[in-house]
Scaffold this active site. Structure first.
Site, short mmCIF file in Angstrom:
data_model
loop_
_atom_site.label_atom_id
_atom_site.label_comp_id
_atom_site.label_asym_id
_atom_site.label_seq_id
_atom_site.Cartn_x
_atom_site.Cartn_y
_atom_site.Cartn_z
N GLY A 42 18.15 51.99 30.53
CA GLY A 42 19.00 53.16 30.72
C GLY A 42 18.27 54.48 30.71
O GLY A 42 18.84 55.51 31.04
N CYS A 251 44.32 41.55 49.61
CA CYS A 251 43.56 41.81 50.84
C CYS A 251 44.32 41.28 52.05
O CYS A 251 44.77 40.13 52.05
CB CYS A 251 42.19 41.16 50.74
N CYS A 254 41.99 38.28 53.69
CA CYS A 254 41.67 37.03 53.00
C CYS A 254 42.64 36.73 51.86
O CYS A 254 42.59 35.64 51.29
CB CYS A 254 40.23 37.05 52.48
N CYS A 276 39.30 43.84 51.59
CA CYS A 276 38.18 43.77 50.66
C CYS A 276 37.09 44.74 51.12
O CYS A 276 36.80 44.83 52.31
CB CYS A 276 37.57 42.37 50.63
N CYS A 282 34.82 38.61 51.76
CA CYS A 282 36.05 38.50 52.53
C CYS A 282 35.87 37.46 53.65
O CYS A 282 36.72 36.60 53.86
CB CYS A 282 36.42 39.85 53.11
#
Lengths: 304, 263
Positions: A42, A251, A254, A276, A282
């Site tokens: 980080g 979606c 899909c 998506c 997808c």
């Protein structure tokens, strides 16, 4: 798009460039920075960022990181907003095809290195994979503390009270934490870090991820990292806990109710659909299903 | 004026403090003690070293020589310059307050009033939005700012309100010592009077110690128990406020007192 991409017909890699464009000295320098970044999860490590043959903001930081960790036997996937076929993704993929001659793919599982902008793939990552983020603004404190000297000191002393001021403002003005992307996280219980502009939907995926996550900021010349299996907590309040986005719809292509959805305007009369954002995810789901049954596309398209 | 005489040691001890900027001697060998619950005024003309002295004793500036000892809550007297930076910064945002002449320096102008007051609490680890907000509302009431303004940006506030907001932001962690640099500078007289009333009330209610820098003798008389008169980097006279203002001994103090216009 077909799931597996054939190499673009460029007649193989270009000659006259070093492998993956950058010279070996530069790659060594960047690798040293990456090692340091992995050792201090980080923490933003400065590095001598080079000029790249594309403008700042198009992924110069990510490209330099990718070029430095790329080997001849790696398989590269590049996504932009989750999609494999957008300009930025196509250009960067072709860049490495031509300068390194590596194999490229759209299949998340097959890739060993995934360079990304704005998304983490829906398919779970595994050990050995490297996820490279393109980062525009690596400093999460920038919004509150414009002085770099001061924000570095705040990181050094872990003075992160100001980060919650930002969340406080969200709740005071919107009744909830309205920050939807680049949602600040605390890595390994120590450094507050900008996860790059991924939606906060993806924040939980960073937590204890088996893949290595590397972040490259080209303009600001910073590299930071989240090593595999590292704690990543999204900042929040006790009475306003962290939450990810949810959609009422699925979606339209899909039918997934679990992926991150983009709203797509389909005409001038308010027609729209949710699809998506991860195109590979997808496409896989569509391919796995009989072509006849697609009730979602009608439902989404006819919405007022 | 009541001074807390039960405490048996000074809160802040300044010993032989000097600070020089190149050829300019801003502070010369200054020593004084500040006792718990006491308010010391520092008066003097522009350029006499008041603000430099304030910055040195509040650890915002390192003195060239001399020591500043602060009696911390748990570890007794500590030399500010010998302290680690995290400890010093912790002190500055919990046990101390600093009220700037221009409130814009002490406030975050891009976040709401409530967030300004709540910041120190969040820095100390408060993570409950409801509690932070309740505390912020409390403090806005305490400094006489309409509580409906809690979500407004400071830039929509008047000068007097900004100064009161800055005071609330500083006092929310219940500091023991507050430094004030011309707290009423730039405000019109009626607003000044209200602000002075407010500060005096808060100092008495919370048992604060304070060091107030001002060039306004009326402010000094209102707020401080003791007065130090500075002239060309040195303290030329010190004593109880009424004593210094009503019976000045040093020629400069006499000049200063006689310079005040009477309306």
């Amino acid at each position: 798009m077909s799931a597996a991409t054939a190499p673009v017909a460029t007649g193989g890699p270009e000659t006259g460039y070093n492998f993956a464009y950058l010279d070996e000295q530069t790659k060594r320098m960047i690798r040293r920075t990456i090692l340091k970044a992995v050792a201090i999860p980080g923490y933003q490590c400065p590095f001598g960022g080079r000029e790249m043959p594309l403008p700042y903001g198009w992924g110069t930081g990510g490209i330099q990181v990718t070029a430095s960790v790329l080997g001849a036997d790696d398989t590269l996937k590049v996504i932009d907003q989750g999609a494999d076929d957008t300009t930025n993704a196509v250009s960067i993929r072709r860049f490495f095809e031509r300068t390194a001659g590596v194999a490229t793919t759209e299949r998340t599982e097959e890739a060993t290195i995934i360079q990304t902008r704005h998304r983490i793939p829906e398919a779970p990552l595994r050990e050995g994979q490297v996820l490279v983020y393109q980062v525009p603004i690596p400093e999460p404190l920038r919004w509150l503390e414009p002085r770099e000297t001061e924000s570095r000191k705040m990181h050094a002393l872990a003075e992160y009270g100001a980060m919650h001021v930002r969340l406080y403002e969200d709740i005071a003005h919107h009744g909830q934490i309205a920050t939807a992307y680049d949602y600040p996280v605390k890595v390994n219980g120590r450094y507050v870090t900008a996860p790059s502009p991924i939606p906060k939907f993806d924040n939980p995926k960073m937590h204890m991820n088996p893949a290595i996550q590397l972040f490259g900021a080209g303009r600001e010349k910073r590299i930071y990292a989240i090593p595999p299996y590292t704690r990543v907590e999204s900042l929040d309040f006790e009475d306003h806990p962290f939450e990810v986005q949810r959609w009422d719809e699925v979606c339209a292509l899909c039918g997934s109710s679990e992926s991150y959805l983009d709203e797509v305007i389909t005409d001038d009369r308010g027609g729209h659909m949710f699809v998506c954002s991860d195109t590979y995810y997808c496409a896989e789901r569509q391919a796995a299903r009989p072509a006849a049954a697609a009730p979602w596309s009608e439902a989404g398209g006819s919405a007022k | 004026m009541s001074v807390d005489t039960q405490a048996d040691a000074p809160l802040l001890e300044v010993q032989g403090l000097s600070k020089r900027f190149g050829a300019i001697q801003a502070c010369r060998n200054i020593s004084f003690d500040l006792w718990p619950g006491e308010v010391i005024g520092i008066v003097g003309e522009s350029g006499s070293g008041k603000t430099t002295l304030l910055n040195c004793i509040s650890a915002r500036l390192a003195p060239d020589s001399g020591r500043v000892l602060y009696r911390t809550r748990h570890e007794g007297p500590a030399d500010l310059n010998g302290m680690s930076e995290p400890a010093r910064r912790m002190l500055m945002r919990t046990d101390w307050g600093f009220v700037h002449q221009d409130p814009r320096e002490g406030l975050r102008m891009r976040v709401s009033a409530g967030a300004n007051v709540g910041e120190r609490l969040m820095a100390l680890g408060a993570r409950h939005y409801g509690n932070i907000r309740a505390e912020a509302l409390d403090w806005l009431g305490m400094v006489e700012i309409d509580q409906t303004r809690v979500d407004d940006m400071p830039r929509t506030f008047s000068g007097g309100m900004l100064q009161r907001l800055q005071i609330a932001r500083n006092l929310v962690t219940r500091p023991r010592l507050v430094f004030m640099d011309e707290p009423t500078g730039g405000l019109d007289v009626s607003v000044q009077a209200r602000l002075l009333d407010l500060i005096r009330g808060l100092v008495a209610d919370l048992g604060l110690s304070a060091v107030v820098v001002t060039h306004d003798l009326a402010v000094a008389r209102m707020l401080s128990h003791r007065l130090m008169v500075m002239w060309r980097g040195s303290v030329v006279e010190t004593g109880l406020t009424d004593q210094v203002l009503d019976d000045p001994h040093h020629p400069y103090t006499q000049l200063l007192v006689s310079s005040v216009l009477q309306p």
